[in-house]
Design an enzyme around this catalytic site. Structure first.
Site, mmCIF file in Angstrom:
data_model
loop_
_atom_site.group_PDB
_atom_site.id
_atom_site.type_symbol
_atom_site.label_atom_id
_atom_site.label_comp_id
_atom_site.label_asym_id
_atom_site.label_seq_id
_atom_site.Cartn_x
_atom_site.Cartn_y
_atom_site.Cartn_z
ATOM 1 N N ALA A 94 -38.325 26.078 17.947
ATOM 2 C CA ALA A 94 -39.783 26.169 18.192
ATOM 3 C C ALA A 94 -40.313 27.598 18.241
ATOM 4 C CB ALA A 94 -40.194 25.417 19.458
ATOM 5 N N ALA A 95 -39.479 28.584 17.891
ATOM 6 C CA ALA A 95 -39.973 29.969 17.883
ATOM 7 C C ALA A 95 -41.096 30.124 16.847
ATOM 8 C CB ALA A 95 -38.834 30.935 17.573
ATOM 9 N N GLY A 96 -40.866 29.579 15.650
ATOM 10 C CA GLY A 96 -41.896 29.650 14.603
ATOM 11 C C GLY A 96 -43.141 28.878 15.000
ATOM 12 N N ASP A 97 -42.960 27.710 15.601
ATOM 13 C CA ASP A 97 -44.110 26.895 16.041
ATOM 14 C C ASP A 97 -44.937 27.652 17.068
ATOM 15 O OD1 ASP A 97 -43.089 24.829 14.470
ATOM 16 O OD2 ASP A 97 -41.938 23.980 16.127
HETATM 17 O O1 RIB Z 1 -39.583 23.433 14.901
HETATM 18 C C1 RIB Z 1 -38.797 22.778 15.865
HETATM 19 C C2 RIB Z 1 -38.992 21.291 15.768
HETATM 20 O O2 RIB Z 1 -38.502 20.841 14.527
HETATM 21 C C3 RIB Z 1 -38.243 20.489 16.800
HETATM 22 O O3 RIB Z 1 -38.948 20.318 18.002
HETATM 23 C C4 RIB Z 1 -37.938 19.184 16.065
HETATM 24 O O4 RIB Z 1 -38.603 18.083 16.570
HETATM 25 C C5 RIB Z 1 -38.295 19.442 14.606
HETATM 26 O O5 RIB Z 1 -39.467 18.862 14.244
#
Ligand code: RIB
Length: 307
Positions: A250-253
């Site tokens: 989730a770093a990119g998110d």
């Molecule tokens: O970017 C991380 C995410 O990728 C995770 O939370 C997982 O669910 C996938 O969608």
């Protein structure tokens, strides 16, 4: 306050911590297993909300035992869940393995995310678009839905930012409609054919994408940082902060949600990139996806010490 609509995925992440990733055919013991809410759409929505944005999430949940926890997670973040649909299937699942260096590998079972069709959103889109600064998409819902959103948003005059993850070959007519594109090294290579490993190669790839009509390109370069270029010729390399990496999930998110809120709240591009870079540094220094994403207050405190 910036208003962001995320149309994307929500998953239950089933996370195994291991000392190292298993080899093909190998059975090995894990260190621990956790069930954490995640999904690229939900993570980016939570990042935007914790950064101070007003966020509406459009997604599909299943009718299984995970769906209520996933829905509650969004509600607890203050994210509008008025436009979430339920499907007669399981919710999205992500099987994640994280090694001792914090590097992950992910297998997706798309579940309800794969059933979010344009018929589910054709009446929603004009409503949610009314006060939206932008719409944010990833690639964990059907491609037909993504292209439908792009076409309609184009007609409604709402900019669309796209994070094509998992990596996909994005056609030129889609690129031409994008307000912004967030890509990592792998995604950039898949779309442009250019192998990106540093700011110089990132600039070459960004130029190609800008030529195709994308208005703003942000290429994340892992532990190096990120490269930004837009169609006004503004180019910025932002180095990453050095932190102890516990889990890169989730770093990119986090980067994407934090950047978009900072920028649409009136910060300069440079400050928005620094804010997003700090937010993702905090995410990698904790375990988990959505639960590791920092609040605006935490990011500002980190920046006070580091800048
Ligand atoms: O970017 C991380 C995410 O990728 C995770 O939370 C997982 O669910 C996938 O969608």
């Amino acid at each position: 306050m910036s208003q962001i609509v995320v149309i994307g995925s929500i998953n239950m992440d089933i996370v195994n911590r291991v000392t190292r990733h298993p080899l093909p055919g190998e059975t090995m013991k894990g260190l621990k297993t956790e069930f954490n809410p995640g999904g690229k759409g939900a993570n980016q929505a939570v990042s935007a909300s914790r950064a101070g944005g007003e966020v509406t999430m459009v997604c599909a949940l299943g009718n299984d035992s995970f769906s209520s926890e996933l829905l509650e997670t969004l509600k607890n973040e203050g994210i509008s869940s008025d436009f979430i649909v339920t499907k007669p299937s399981s919710s999205g699942l992500a099987f994640i393995t994280v090694d001792g260096n914090g590097e992950n590998s992910i297998i997706l079972e798309e579940g309800a995310n794969g059933l979010l069709h344009k018929d589910d959103i054709k009446n929603i889109l004009p409503v949610v678009s009314k006060k939206a600064d932008l719409i944010l998409l990833q690639n964990e819902i059907p491609w037909e839905t993504t292209t439908y959103v792009l076409e309609q948003a184009d007609k409604l005059g709402v900019p669309v930012y796209f994070n094509p993850a998992p990596a996909v070959q994005v056609p030129n007519d889609v690129l031409a409609k994008l307000g912004g594109l967030f890509v990592n090294e792998t995604e950039t290579e898949m779309i442009t054919g250019i192998h990106v490993s540093n700011p110089d190669s990132a600039e070459k790839a960004a130029d190609l994408l800008l030529e195709k009509g994308v208005k703003e390109v942000i290429i994340t370069l892992g532990s190096q940082g990120s490269y930004f270029k837009n169609n006004n010729g503004v180019r910025i390399f932002t180095p990453a902060f050095t932190v102890q990496t516990i889990d890169t999930t989730a770093a990119g998110d986090t980067f994407i949600g934090a950047y978009l809120v900072a920028k649409s709240s009136g910060s300069t591009i440079e400050d928005s990139l620094t804010f997003a870079t700090a937010a993702s540094a905090l995410t990698v220094s904790k375990e988990g996806a959505l639960k590791s994403i920092p609040t605006k207050k935490e990011v500002l405190e980190f920046l006070k010490v580091r800048v």
